[in-house]
Design an enzyme around this catalytic site. Structure first.
Site, PDB file in Angstrom:
ATOM      1  N   ARG A 111      28.705  14.413  -6.734  1.00 20.83           N
ATOM      2  CA  ARG A 111      30.576  14.613  -6.637  1.00 20.83           C
ATOM      3  C   ARG A 111      30.623  15.638  -5.367  1.00 20.83           C
ATOM      4  NH1 ARG A 111      32.192  12.051  -9.513  1.00 20.83           N
ATOM      5  NH2 ARG A 111      33.313  12.044 -12.000  1.00 20.83           N
TER       6      ARG A 111
ATOM      7  N   GLU B   1      40.123  12.906  -2.326  1.00 24.63           N
ATOM      8  CA  GLU B   1      39.434  11.590  -1.840  1.00 24.63           C
ATOM      9  C   GLU B   1      40.721  11.125  -2.328  1.00 24.63           C
ATOM     10  OE1 GLU B   1      36.615  10.298  -4.962  1.00 24.63           O
ATOM     11  OE2 GLU B   1      35.251  11.891  -3.610  1.00 24.63           O
TER      12      GLU B   1
ATOM     13  N   HIS C 161      32.973   6.978  -1.494  1.00 25.41           N
ATOM     14  CA  HIS C 161      32.125   6.730  -2.681  1.00 25.41           C
ATOM     15  C   HIS C 161      32.422   5.610  -3.276  1.00 25.41           C
ATOM     16  CE1 HIS C 161      33.802   9.420  -7.096  1.00 25.41           C
ATOM     17  NE2 HIS C 161      32.424   8.762  -7.098  1.00 25.41           N
TER      18      HIS C 161
END
Length: 333
Positions: free
Chosen positions: A239, A268, A287
């Site tokens: 994370r 993000e 990601h």
């Protein structure tokens, strides 16, 4: 019975809609990630099952719900969901920790090797050497043999233990930090554990695999980075909140460590002024550690399974909060 999806990353949810229609379930999918709070309330207030990707599930939102029996988080992490608010409302929080274990472990390993073997900067060296007509390797050295190096695994749950299992034959010396591993699990894996300071101080490579909580937020910070070797690398596929990116940028600038590889971000996608964008010794991926075609199919199958469990009054397979049972069909708040 009504199932509401607040937001999703799949191209469409026609497969889910078809399967649930066969069960007589009303299924409504939205894209509310950036929607006003009022729109999220209107979409979810009468849902019995709420499936969420990144929409914030806050206490004020939960307090508008009258029929909800389960919240299903699309993925492993659930830091966008107020678990205490769900506790108080008697709603279990379902998460999916087992759909992409192999993928994230593989990505972490790929980033470890890409960092240590200077894979990304090697392309620049090749391009420049080709243009100049002679080899010039100075921007790729030093590189060290990985066999015999100390690999730190911070968090040895599902993913961290898979990284360990996959890399056992590579000749690493392992430093594993996980204060929550039971003695039985350590015996099963055949490992001993070390404290956090030892891991940061002695590891040549570090990979992070812990959940994000009050204990782990910014676990990579100016203090822990200062402990690391100047030849060491750190990888984060867990994370974004694990890493203080400003402290990491400063460590790269000052050459306190050799480099970093990051797949996850606090915001993000990261903003254009994200501090690590300007460093050639920072490998950045979008990601996607979780992603494979296989994992994309598997999570959809599991979420449908969890919806069916909820509609049948069964608890989720994996619950992130303290509520272990669900309201029965027709029961309201």
């Amino acid at each position: 019975m009504k199932v509401v999806v607040t937001d999703y990353i799949e191209p469409d949810l026609k497969w889910e809609a078809g399967r649930l229609a066969e069960l007589g379930v009303e299924f409504v999918a939205h894209q509310l990630k950036f929607a006003p709070f009022e729109d999220v309330v209107a979409a979810t207030h009468d849902a019995e099952v709420v499936v969420v990707n990144m929409v914030p599930i806050t206490r004020p939102l939960v307090e508008t719900w009258t029929r909800c029996r389960t919240v299903i988080r699309h993925g492993v992490g659930y830091d966008n969901v107020d678990g205490k608010a769900l506790d108080d409302a008697g709603i279990p929080l379902c998460y999916i920790p087992d759909y992409c274990v192999e993928e994230v472990a593989e990505q972490a390993i790929a980033l470890l090797f890409a960092s240590a073997r200077r894979v990304v900067s090697s392309r620049t060296v090749l391009d420049e050497s080709s243009a100049n007509g002679r080899w010039d390797f100075k921007d790729t050295i030093p590189v060290f043999r990985m066999a015999g190096q100390k690999l730190g695994i911070l968090g040895c749950g599902r993913i961290g233990s898979r990284v360990y299992e996959k890399l056992k034959s590579f000749g690493f010396k392992f430093l594993i930090c996980d204060p929550y591993l039971t003695a039985e699990r350590k015996r099963e894996l055949g490992i001993e554990t070390v404290d956090k300071e030892t891991l940061f101080r002695e590891a040549d490579l570090i990979t992070i695999h812990t959940p994000l909580n009050h204990e782990t937020r910014y676990i990579v910070n100016s203090e822990t980075l200062a402990l690391m070797k100047p030849t060491a690398y750190i990888v984060n596929t867990a994370r974004g909140g694990m890493v203080d990116c400003d402290a990491l940028a400063q460590a790269l600038e000052q050459k306190l460590i050799a480099g970093a590889a990051i797949d996850v971000y606090e915001t993000e996608p990261p903003k254009p002024d994200y501090p690590l964008f300007k460093y050639s010794n920072a490998i950045l991926t979008p990601h996607l550690a979780w992603y494979s075609e296989d994992a994309g199919i598997r999570i959809r199958e599991i979420i449908l399974l969890e919806i069916e469990r909820a509609l049948n009054g069964l608890p989720p397979r994996y619950i992130a909060n303290s509520v272990k049972s669900v309201r029965q069909p027709g029961e309201v708040k």
